[in-house]
Write an enzyme that holds these catalytic residues in place. Structure first.
Site, short mmCIF file in Angstrom:
data_model
loop_
_atom_site.label_atom_id
_atom_site.label_comp_id
_atom_site.label_asym_id
_atom_site.label_seq_id
_atom_site.Cartn_x
_atom_site.Cartn_y
_atom_site.Cartn_z
N VAL A 69 0.84 -1.19 0.00
CA VAL A 69 0.00 0.00 0.00
C VAL A 69 0.88 1.25 0.00
O VAL A 69 1.81 1.37 0.80
CB VAL A 69 -0.93 0.02 1.24
N SER A 72 5.16 13.81 15.38
CA SER A 72 6.53 13.86 15.91
C SER A 72 6.66 15.06 16.83
O SER A 72 5.89 16.02 16.72
CB SER A 72 7.53 13.98 14.75
N TYR A 123 9.89 17.75 6.81
CA TYR A 123 9.43 16.72 7.74
C TYR A 123 8.63 17.35 8.88
O TYR A 123 7.54 16.88 9.23
CB TYR A 123 10.64 15.97 8.30
N LYS A 162 4.59 16.84 9.88
CA LYS A 162 4.15 16.31 11.18
C LYS A 162 3.27 17.30 11.93
O LYS A 162 2.36 16.89 12.67
CB LYS A 162 5.37 15.92 12.02
#
Length: 314
Positions: free
Chosen positions: A107, A194, A207, A211
């Site tokens: 997936v 995160s 990133y 998050k």
């Protein structure tokens, strides 16, 4: 040794006093390291669970699949775009929990057709969906925003943020399905964010932005799904040894400086995937029935304070 120094050493936690112990292996991959004891119980009895990002032997996805299976899940779909280890994970889980149906699926978490088909598959086989753990995530670039590329930024957002949006969209659709066995709609969607989504300087820009988006998606969705019994929460890990962070751990071990990892948090150590998986288990279970729209930091306390350099406070 002076009494003050001796007292300090005696006060250090077990994890700082005792070297990490090898947990052994299953076939050609290491078994999952743990810190806490067995938490077996009927927390997910009869539940149908989807977990994305399950391929890594060191990953949160694999560890969470074990926790859900150990707590009585009826079926678990372990999914990833990279499928190198999925069949090994399936054999391991089946060897420990033979009554749990384990399905492996290739997936792409950021592809709507893939996620839609995955949920449809669970509904076709079991007529219900109870837990969607949107764990899949990537970190392409470690560069400054000055050197980062728009292509890397958008791909990070596609997997990390869009992947969670799709988990909510289609996961909630599956959780609204009712039957004689499941009389009312409801379920739990857990997204992996995160501490980089809570505070700056814990990850690169793309990133961190992705998050932060996960947290916002889960909080907003908790309101948009009001009254359905579907809960949406985010987990915000700190420094955890996973496939993503393994290069840092391997480099530190080669230099003999592994003990420095995580030293800026109050527990003074990094974490292992099982410590995140246990929080995912709780949030996915009915024990967290009144926990909704939250971003849970599981970071050893890193996000509780301001950054500082040890030994230079004065």
């Amino acid at each position: 040794m002076k009494s003050t120094a001796k007292a300090r050493v005696q006060a250090l936690s077990e994890q700082l006093n005792e070297p990490p112990r090898s947990p052994g292996a299953f076939e050609d991959i290491p078994q999952i390291p743990t810190v806490a004891g067995n938490s077996a119980g009927p927390r997910t009895q009869g539940k149908v669970v989807i977990i994305t990002g399950c391929n890594s032997p060191l990953g949160i996805g694999r560890a969470s699949a074990h926790q859900f299976a150990n707590n009585g899940a009826k079926a678990i779909f372990i999914c990833d775009w990279n499928t190198d280890h999925l069949e090994t994970h399936k054999r391991e889980i089946n060897s420990l929990y033979p009554n749990v149906d384990i399905h492996t699926r290739k997936v792409d978490a950021g592809d709507e057709k893939h996620v839609e088909a995955l949920v449809d598959d669970a509904l076709k086989l079991y007529g219900r969906l109870d837990i969607f753990f949107a764990n899949a995530g990537i970190n392409i670039s470690y560069q400054s925003v000055l050197q980062g590329s728009s292509e890397d930024f958008m791909e990070t957002m596609r997997v990390n943020a869009l992947g969670v949006f799709l988990a909510v969209k289609h996961g909630a659709r599956g959780m609204l399905e009712t039957s004689a066995e499941k009389k009312y709609p409801g379920g739990s969607i857990v997204g992996v964010a995160s501490v980089a989504g809570l505070r700056s300087n814990a990850g690169p820009t793309d990133y961190s932005a992705s998050k932060a988006a996960v947290i916002s998606i889960m909080q907003t969705s908790s309101y948009q799904l009001k009254g359905t019994g579907i809960r949406c929460n985010a987990i915000c890990p700190g420094i955890i040894e996973t496939g993503m962070t393994s290069p840092m751990y391997e480099s530190a071990r080669a230099r003999g400086s592994e003990q420095k990892i995580g030293q800026l948090n109050p527990l003074m150590r990094g974490g292992v995937s099982d410590e995140i998986a246990r929080v995912a288990l709780f949030l996915g279970s009915d024990e967290a029935s009144y926990v909704n729209g939250q971003a849970w930091a599981v970071c050893g306390g890193l996000s509780a304070g301001h950054p500082f350099v040890p030994g230079r406070m004065a």
